[in-house]
Design a protein around this motif. Sequence first.
Motif, PDB file in Angstrom:
ATOM      1  N   LYS A 120       4.106  -3.772   1.262  1.00  0.00           N
ATOM      2  CA  LYS A 120       5.376  -3.816   0.550  1.00  0.00           C
ATOM      3  C   LYS A 120       5.311  -4.834  -0.584  1.00  0.00           C
ATOM      4  N   ILE A 121       6.037  -4.543  -1.683  1.00  0.00           N
ATOM      5  CA  ILE A 121       6.062  -5.451  -2.819  1.00  0.00           C
ATOM      6  C   ILE A 121       7.333  -5.203  -3.634  1.00  0.00           C
ATOM      7  N   PRO A 122       7.944  -6.261  -4.199  1.00  0.00           N
ATOM      8  CA  PRO A 122       9.061  -6.041  -5.128  1.00  0.00           C
ATOM      9  C   PRO A 122       8.591  -5.204  -6.312  1.00  0.00           C
ATOM     10  N   ILE A 123       9.404  -4.278  -6.743  1.00  0.00           N
ATOM     11  CA  ILE A 123       8.991  -3.301  -7.735  1.00  0.00           C
ATOM     12  C   ILE A 123       8.514  -3.939  -9.036  1.00  0.00           C
ATOM     13  N   GLU A 124       9.099  -5.090  -9.430  1.00  0.00           N
ATOM     14  CA  GLU A 124       8.719  -5.702 -10.701  1.00  0.00           C
ATOM     15  C   GLU A 124       7.357  -6.393 -10.640  1.00  0.00           C
ATOM     16  N   LYS A 125       6.840  -6.614  -9.419  1.00  0.00           N
ATOM     17  CA  LYS A 125       5.551  -7.280  -9.279  1.00  0.00           C
ATOM     18  C   LYS A 125       4.394  -6.309  -9.049  1.00  0.00           C
ATOM     19  N   LEU A 126       4.692  -5.020  -9.006  1.00  0.00           N
ATOM     20  CA  LEU A 126       3.662  -4.013  -8.779  1.00  0.00           C
ATOM     21  C   LEU A 126       2.652  -4.020  -9.927  1.00  0.00           C
ATOM     22  N   LYS A 127       1.378  -4.175  -9.599  1.00  0.00           N
ATOM     23  CA  LYS A 127       0.339  -4.344 -10.619  1.00  0.00           C
ATOM     24  C   LYS A 127      -0.325  -3.012 -10.954  1.00  0.00           C
ATOM     25  N   ILE A 128       0.423  -2.140 -11.622  1.00  0.00           N
ATOM     26  CA  ILE A 128      -0.133  -0.870 -12.085  1.00  0.00           C
ATOM     27  C   ILE A 128       0.446  -0.540 -13.462  1.00  0.00           C
TER      28      ILE A 128
END
Length: 243
Positions: A120-128
């Motif tokens: 799980k990850i906050p959407i703004e921190k997703l590295k893509i």
Amino acid sequence: MIERYRDIVIIYEEKDVYVVSCDSLGAIGNKPEDRLKDDEESVGRSVIKVALSEALCVGAKPIIISDTLSVEMNPTGEKIIKGIKSELEENGLGDVMLTGSTEENFETSMTGVGITVIAKIPIEKLKIKKVKSGMKVGLLGYPRVGIEVLTMKDLLELKDYIMISKCDEIVEAIPVGSKGIKYELEVLKKISGLNIIEEYPEDLDVLKSGGPSTCCIVVYNDEDARKIQKLTDKPFTHIGKLA
């Protein structure tokens, strides 16, 4: 929304995203028909790295791991699970929930393991999808497979992938598996819509299998090159730039 991105599945919610990754292992262990002999605890330690590396490389924190063991619980399964738990605890992931199953109906002569990771990850921190023209492309670790994985010291470990996950200067990270560096560079070109000016050394075998994610392609800005090179104690190789 649900999206497939490289080898992972991403489930988008309002503020967070869930990342699902998986891997399998076969014919490695101590059973009679295993092709590569290795102790069961070592199998447990290594088998979770690939699925975890995929989730960690997009910045996600694992919350659940499912191990589907095609072996009996006692003694083989217990030893594999011990290896999995030890690897998690030693890398600060002891709070990850572990579940799974074993084969109790039939005697098995070859080791088989399946792993699924939910992270799980906050959407703004997703590295893509954040790479840009002019960014550099490097390789951490070195492609290794088979007996090399047990004997060489230049391959990435789980601790290295945790460092990659935490590094804000890495814009995109792609673990290299059985299809090799060249294939993953083509994936990077496709998902970024950019060309890659390849600048890797001649002695780097870009077609060789990376085995269980023994190396990782990383994308970064030129000014961050020094920090990326020192991120782990594994080899760093400049392999190109995006254009």
